[in-house]
Design an enzyme around this catalytic site. Structure first.
Site, PDB file in Angstrom:
ATOM      1  N   SER A  75       4.878  -2.047   0.660  1.00 30.60           N
ATOM      2  CA  SER A  75       4.170  -0.820   1.002  1.00 30.60           C
ATOM      3  C   SER A  75       3.477  -0.946   2.365  1.00 30.60           C
ATOM      4  O   SER A  75       4.137  -1.188   3.366  1.00 30.60           O
ATOM      5  CB  SER A  75       3.190  -0.459  -0.107  1.00 30.60           C
ATOM      6  OG  SER A  75       2.613   0.800   0.099  1.00 30.60           O
ATOM      7  N   ASP A 209       3.752   5.322   5.810  1.00 33.48           N
ATOM      8  CA  ASP A 209       3.478   3.912   5.558  1.00 33.48           C
ATOM      9  C   ASP A 209       4.789   3.152   5.415  1.00 33.48           C
ATOM     10  O   ASP A 209       5.879   3.709   5.614  1.00 33.48           O
ATOM     11  CB  ASP A 209       2.559   3.736   4.347  1.00 33.48           C
ATOM     12  CG  ASP A 209       3.235   4.050   3.022  1.00 33.48           C
ATOM     13  OD1 ASP A 209       4.240   4.770   3.026  1.00 33.48           O
ATOM     14  OD2 ASP A 209       2.740   3.563   1.975  1.00 33.48           O
ATOM     15  N   ASP A 211       6.674   2.110   3.092  1.00 32.65           N
ATOM     16  CA  ASP A 211       7.742   2.510   2.169  1.00 32.65           C
ATOM     17  C   ASP A 211       7.835   4.022   1.988  1.00 32.65           C
ATOM     18  O   ASP A 211       8.513   4.500   1.079  1.00 32.65           O
ATOM     19  CB  ASP A 211       7.597   1.802   0.817  1.00 32.65           C
ATOM     20  CG  ASP A 211       6.387   2.268   0.026  1.00 32.65           C
ATOM     21  OD1 ASP A 211       5.357   2.592   0.646  1.00 32.65           O
ATOM     22  OD2 ASP A 211       6.459   2.288  -1.221  1.00 32.65           O
ATOM     23  N   ASP A 213       5.790   6.547   1.086  1.00 33.24           N
ATOM     24  CA  ASP A 213       5.184   7.401   0.060  1.00 33.24           C
ATOM     25  C   ASP A 213       3.772   7.851   0.415  1.00 33.24           C
ATOM     26  O   ASP A 213       3.118   8.544  -0.360  1.00 33.24           O
ATOM     27  CB  ASP A 213       5.229   6.741  -1.327  1.00 33.24           C
ATOM     28  CG  ASP A 213       4.490   5.417  -1.407  1.00 33.24           C
ATOM     29  OD1 ASP A 213       3.802   5.048  -0.439  1.00 33.24           O
ATOM     30  OD2 ASP A 213       4.599   4.742  -2.453  1.00 33.24           O
TER      31      ASP A 213
END
Length: 431
Positions: A75, A209, A211, A213
């Site tokens: 993330s 960000d 990843d 989301d």
């Protein structure tokens, strides 16, 4: 071990299939391979969807009707970190579920089988689905910054399906994150985007960000819109379609969010911080929209109910295109508050929740103080509110204060410092 344990849990719950994806970190491909080996050894058949953002995996799991999904991603964490996001039958896998997984892995209490492995390229289908809900009224100019994260390829494809003028910066997926750290909730990570938006006279800028989301939004003057502000602007369109609906935000959101949702005819709900907690509450209440200050935005209105920053950007672009106001003007139309940023400071893991309990106990014995203890303590006074909560994932306490005046903010900070001092916590710099 994680793949084998999660696969065993799926199998014992009657599951047979899982979708697996991974982000752009250097360690992700090897971890994805090991994960697949564990899942298949537990008897789960796996569809590998390859590299991309986490919401692309969620989309694939929905389209494939998979019993489970696992994303290999760190993330917004440093490049050396990595981890897993798990879901089961479209629902978050967290809290007690993670504890159960740890117990299964520690005991080696695994199922056995021979799962099949297949591959499915869903990127183009996912991008087409993102673009489908853009309702074009006027062409806009936008800058997009995936931060060399896993959303880079999807963003580069997406902008070709949208009208207007679009510029992508840092679109090459690179797990070393050479341009800046991929966390759009930290303003210093948005400096390049802000400069590009202002220098090229664009209407809006979007950041993501690692990843994909969580979203960052910058207006045409290079100013950041924070998670609660983004949510208010998105909610106006949702509430036109679904009046009197519940719109959820976390306990860190501004009072402006709750007041504006009521003004728009909705029912604001304050809930616990944490994207799994928010997503679960949203599903429970069938809310069409939810979000966090950390800029996880969840759309059930015309979408699937998971947090997808690329989809949130498309919807934000549609809201701006349909308005005769600029994004900057929409931001300025919101009530202006004086507040601190989210302040995070160290507190020992075995102490952080005890501090919150001590503060709660003292405040509940104090007359004329309104205390919301849904997640830590959120204290409302005539000056505004202050918040103190324990992080779910780190050995830290989190604080925030908000008022309509500088003088009121100073009094709120003093009240917070007083409580921390009484619990023998070193007072942080409150800005």
């Amino acid at each position: 071990a994680i793949g084998r344990a999660f696969g065993s849990i799926l199998a014992r719950d009657g599951g047979h299939t899982a979708a697996v994806g991974y982000d752009g970190r250097l360690s992700s491909p090897a971890m994805e391979q090991a994960l697949v080996e564990g899942l298949t050894a537990a008897g789960i058949s796996v569809t590998r969807v390859g590299r991309g953002p986490t919401p692309m995996l969620y989309y694939a799991a929905h389209e494939l009707a998979a019993d489970g999904a696992v994303m290999v991603t760190g993330s917004h964490n440093p490049p050396s970190h990595n981890g897993f996001k798990l879901s089961r039958k479209g629902k978050s896998f967290f809290g007690a579920d993670i504890q159960r997984l740890g117990e299964v892995a520690a005991k080696g209490d695994f199922t056995s089988g021979i799962g099949m492995v297949g591959r499915r390229d869903v990127l183009d289908d996912y991008v087409a689905r993102l673009a489908r809900d853009f309702r074009d009224m006027r062409p806009l100019r936008a800058v997009w910054d995936p931060g060399n994260g896993a959303a880079g390829e999807a963003v580069s494809k997406l902008v070709h399906l949208l009208p207007g003028r679009h510029t992508v910066i840092n679109g090459t997926i690179d797990g070393t994150f050479p341009a800046h750290h991929p966390d759009p909730t930290v303003e210093k990570n948005l400096e390049q985007l802000k400069a590009e938006v202002v220098n090229t006279q664009c209407d809006v800028g979007f950041a993501f960000d690692g990843d994909g989301d969580r979203i960052g939004v910058v207006d045409g003057r290079g100013r950041v819109l924070w998670g609660d502000q983004i949510l208010v602007l998105l909610a106006a369109e949702v509430l036109k379609d679904e009046p009197r609906s519940i719109i959820i935000a976390d306990v860190k959101a501004s009072q402006v969010f709750f007041d504006e949702i009521r003004r728009l005819g909705g029912k604001p709900l304050m809930w616990k911080t944490g994207h799994s907690l928010i997503k679960t509450k949203m599903q429970e209440l069938h809310a069409p929209l939810a979000g966090e200050m950390s800029a996880h935005i969840f759309f059930r209105h015309r979408y699937y109910g998971f947090d997808d920053a690329l989809y949130a950007a498309v919807r934000m672009l549609a809201v701006a295109a349909a308005s005769d106001k600029s994004v900057a003007q929409m931001r300025d139309a919101l009530p202006q508050m004086v507040n601190t940023p989210e302040i995070r400071f160290d507190c020992a893991e075995d102490r952080k929740f005890k501090v919150i309990e001590e503060v709660q106990k003292r405040l509940k014995a104090t007359p004329d103080v309104e205390v919301n203890d849904i997640d830590g303590v959120r204290v409302t006074t005539p000056d505004g509110w202050w918040l103190l909560r324990a992080s779910n994932t780190q050995a830290v306490l989190v604080a925030r204060c908000e008022s309509r005046t500088i003088e009121g903010l100073a009094r709120l900070k003093a009240a917070l410092v007083e409580q921390l001092t009484l619990s023998r916590v070193k007072t942080p710099d409150l800005g």
